[in-house]
Write an enzyme that holds these catalytic residues in place. Sequence first.
Site, PDB file in Angstrom:
ATOM      1  N   TRP A  11      72.023  65.331  97.258  1.00 35.37           N
ATOM      2  CA  TRP A  11      71.717  63.922  97.531  1.00 35.37           C
ATOM      3  C   TRP A  11      70.239  63.625  97.325  1.00 35.37           C
ATOM      4  O   TRP A  11      69.875  62.605  96.741  1.00 35.37           O
ATOM      5  CB  TRP A  11      72.161  63.528  98.941  1.00 35.37           C
ATOM      6  N   TRP A  26      64.918  50.960 101.492  1.00 33.25           N
ATOM      7  CA  TRP A  26      66.382  50.960 101.409  1.00 33.25           C
ATOM      8  C   TRP A  26      66.924  49.644 101.961  1.00 33.25           C
ATOM      9  O   TRP A  26      66.312  49.030 102.825  1.00 33.25           O
ATOM     10  CB  TRP A  26      66.976  52.117 102.232  1.00 33.25           C
ATOM     11  N   ASN A  61      81.436  67.683  89.765  1.00 31.22           N
ATOM     12  CA  ASN A  61      79.977  67.598  89.900  1.00 31.22           C
ATOM     13  C   ASN A  61      79.369  66.425  89.143  1.00 31.22           C
ATOM     14  O   ASN A  61      78.503  65.723  89.657  1.00 31.22           O
ATOM     15  CB  ASN A  61      79.328  68.909  89.438  1.00 31.22           C
ATOM     16  N   TRP A  95      70.141  57.504 101.012  1.00 27.94           N
ATOM     17  CA  TRP A  95      70.932  58.668 100.615  1.00 27.94           C
ATOM     18  C   TRP A  95      71.591  59.365 101.812  1.00 27.94           C
ATOM     19  O   TRP A  95      72.638  59.999 101.680  1.00 27.94           O
ATOM     20  CB  TRP A  95      70.074  59.670  99.822  1.00 27.94           C
ATOM     21  N   TRP A  97      71.661  77.403  91.482  1.00 24.33           N
ATOM     22  CA  TRP A  97      71.327  76.152  92.184  1.00 24.33           C
ATOM     23  C   TRP A  97      71.724  76.232  93.644  1.00 24.33           C
ATOM     24  O   TRP A  97      71.072  75.680  94.523  1.00 24.33           O
ATOM     25  CB  TRP A  97      72.022  74.958  91.521  1.00 24.33           C
ATOM     26  N   GLU A 129      74.356  77.936  87.593  1.00 27.25           N
ATOM     27  CA  GLU A 129      74.883  77.006  88.607  1.00 27.25           C
ATOM     28  C   GLU A 129      74.932  77.679  89.971  1.00 27.25           C
ATOM     29  O   GLU A 129      74.598  77.068  90.995  1.00 27.25           O
ATOM     30  CB  GLU A 129      76.270  76.497  88.206  1.00 27.25           C
TER      31      GLU A 129
HETATM   32  C1  LIG Z   1      75.420  64.457  95.622  1.00 26.14           C
HETATM   33  C2  LIG Z   1      75.924  65.888  95.512  1.00 26.14           C
HETATM   34  C3  LIG Z   1      76.458  66.508  96.622  1.00 26.14           C
HETATM   35  C4  LIG Z   1      76.933  67.830  96.534  1.00 26.14           C
HETATM   36  N1  LIG Z   1      77.454  68.417  97.665  1.00 26.14           N
HETATM   37  C5  LIG Z   1      77.884  69.704  97.606  1.00 26.14           C
HETATM   38  C6  LIG Z   1      78.432  70.345  98.758  1.00 26.14           C
HETATM   39  O1  LIG Z   1      78.502  69.779  99.848  1.00 26.14           O
HETATM   40  N2  LIG Z   1      78.894  71.629  98.620  1.00 26.14           N
HETATM   41  C7  LIG Z   1      78.812  72.315  97.421  1.00 26.14           C
HETATM   42  O2  LIG Z   1      79.238  73.467  97.364  1.00 26.14           O
HETATM   43  N3  LIG Z   1      78.272  71.730  96.330  1.00 26.14           N
HETATM   44  C8  LIG Z   1      77.816  70.447  96.372  1.00 26.14           C
HETATM   45  N4  LIG Z   1      77.300  69.867  95.244  1.00 26.14           N
HETATM   46  C9  LIG Z   1      77.124  70.685  94.028  1.00 26.14           C
HETATM   47  C10 LIG Z   1      78.310  70.710  93.047  1.00 26.14           C
HETATM   48  O3  LIG Z   1      78.789  69.408  92.803  1.00 26.14           O
HETATM   49  C11 LIG Z   1      79.478  71.583  93.525  1.00 26.14           C
HETATM   50  O4  LIG Z   1      78.990  72.842  93.943  1.00 26.14           O
HETATM   51  C12 LIG Z   1      80.493  71.817  92.413  1.00 26.14           C
HETATM   52  O5  LIG Z   1      81.007  70.584  91.945  1.00 26.14           O
HETATM   53  C13 LIG Z   1      81.622  72.693  92.950  1.00 26.14           C
HETATM   54  O6  LIG Z   1      82.637  72.839  92.002  1.00 26.14           O
HETATM   55  P1  LIG Z   1      82.931  74.258  91.342  1.00 26.14           P
HETATM   56  O7  LIG Z   1      83.074  75.291  92.396  1.00 26.14           O
HETATM   57  O8  LIG Z   1      84.092  74.058  90.422  1.00 26.14           O
HETATM   58  O9  LIG Z   1      81.595  74.500  90.509  1.00 26.14           O
HETATM   59  P2  LIG Z   1      81.252  75.501  89.288  1.00 26.14           P
HETATM   60  O10 LIG Z   1      80.763  74.657  88.155  1.00 26.14           O
HETATM   61  O11 LIG Z   1      82.386  76.404  89.005  1.00 26.14           O
HETATM   62  O12 LIG Z   1      79.999  76.326  89.824  1.00 26.14           O
HETATM   63  C14 LIG Z   1      80.144  77.553  90.544  1.00 26.14           C
HETATM   64  C15 LIG Z   1      79.437  77.487  91.880  1.00 26.14           C
HETATM   65  O13 LIG Z   1      78.042  77.241  91.675  1.00 26.14           O
HETATM   66  C16 LIG Z   1      77.538  76.400  92.715  1.00 26.14           C
HETATM   67  N5  LIG Z   1      77.036  75.148  92.143  1.00 26.14           N
HETATM   68  C17 LIG Z   1      77.446  74.536  91.012  1.00 26.14           C
HETATM   69  N6  LIG Z   1      76.727  73.420  90.789  1.00 26.14           N
HETATM   70  C18 LIG Z   1      75.858  73.309  91.836  1.00 26.14           C
HETATM   71  C19 LIG Z   1      74.836  72.360  92.195  1.00 26.14           C
HETATM   72  N7  LIG Z   1      74.549  71.293  91.436  1.00 26.14           N
HETATM   73  N8  LIG Z   1      74.153  72.559  93.343  1.00 26.14           N
HETATM   74  C20 LIG Z   1      74.402  73.645  94.135  1.00 26.14           C
HETATM   75  N9  LIG Z   1      75.354  74.582  93.839  1.00 26.14           N
HETATM   76  C21 LIG Z   1      76.064  74.408  92.714  1.00 26.14           C
HETATM   77  C22 LIG Z   1      78.700  76.125  93.661  1.00 26.14           C
HETATM   78  O14 LIG Z   1      78.646  77.059  94.708  1.00 26.14           O
HETATM   79  C23 LIG Z   1      79.917  76.346  92.771  1.00 26.14           C
HETATM   80  O15 LIG Z   1      81.074  76.686  93.504  1.00 26.14           O
HETATM   81  C24 LIG Z   1      76.825  68.530  95.314  1.00 26.14           C
HETATM   82  C25 LIG Z   1      76.287  67.891  94.198  1.00 26.14           C
HETATM   83  C26 LIG Z   1      75.843  66.583  94.290  1.00 26.14           C
HETATM   84  C27 LIG Z   1      75.270  65.906  93.069  1.00 26.14           C
END
Ligand SMILES: Cc1cc2nc3c(=O)[nH]c(=O)nc-3n(C[C@H](O)[C@H](O)[C@H](O)COP(=O)(O)OP(=O)(O)OC[C@H]3O[C@@H](n4cnc5c(N)ncnc54)[C@H](O)[C@@H]3O)c2cc1C
Length: 275
Positions: free
Chosen positions: A187, A106, A146, A164, A78, A75
Amino acid sequence: MRAAWSPGEATARTRLRHFLDDALSRYRQERDLPAIDATSRLSPHLAFGEISPRQIWSAATGRGHSAAVEKFLAELGWREFSYNLLFHFGDLAQRNFRPEFDTFPWMSQDGEEAASAVEAWRRGRTGFPIVDAGMRELWSTGWMHNRVRMIAASFLTKDLLVDWRIGERWFWDTLVDADPASNASGWQWVAGSGADAAPYFRVFNPVLQGEKFDPAGDYVRRWVPELANLPAKTIHQPWAAAQPPPPDVYPARVVDHAAARARALGAFRTVKKVA
Ligand SMILES: Cc1cc2nc3c(=O)[nH]c(=O)nc-3n(C[C@H](O)[C@H](O)[C@H](O)COP(=O)(O)OP(=O)(O)OC[C@H]3O[C@@H](n4cnc5c(N)ncnc54)[C@H](O)[C@@H]3O)c2cc1C
């Protein structure tokens, strides 16, 4: 916001340690369940530079190389991937990564119907409980789980056929972890226009997603309290309840999902022809 977060480097480190000690072992199984506090919630600390991905990577690998650790590192990967995309495509938040989406039909934002659909989405009043719960969690805390981000984004871009970029901007304004790379790539991934995007025909069904990832309905009960008395069987489709809540208590659905899905697939087929 104040109740949900404590900014600062010290809190970020404590949060990381608690996550590694208490939740990491469950991460793989539970990270998709929004009712459970199973993810790290480090994203706002990362977004403000209060902790770095290298610090997190090093601390996590220090706990061995279990499947849970691998999933967590993936993650973080990503996030790195999103930054790599943004580095090479500086206008990732403005332009479709896949140019064939430039002709995507759209819904026009001029009409009243479109404006009220977007407003219902922003306020968590679409009539679809899992979407509404997520949008209200976002508004109250600045964060959204997420799995629910994916469902809410799919709903806006596919069920409502809204560009989007309108959703990206709302998340940008309201997320405490708003990140120029992850938000734009998240997005675009959901909309289908991004690198390594979800296939265009994947239109999340908000009822099935709710039943799968919030089976007891606890997440919906927390954020949509007017549905709290519904049993798990109907909490994700209140219109099917023995006594559906009246529309002044909980709004009727803004769209019929089956019809909206068919409309979205029709729109996506026009893109496929260009590709
Ligand atoms: C439409 C959409 C918009 C999003 N916008 C953002 C945003 O503005 N900022 C943001 O930090 N994340 C964003 N995310 C990714 C993800 O949802 C969040 O990083 C995550 O929910 C943060 O929670 P956590 O720290 O508990 O994640 P954890 O599950 O604990 O993951 C650890 C770290 O990994 C990274 N990570 C995890 N999943 C993703 C992912 N899918 N994409 C990129 N990095 C990821 C984050 O830095 C996160 O803090 C978005 C996802 C979607 C689908």
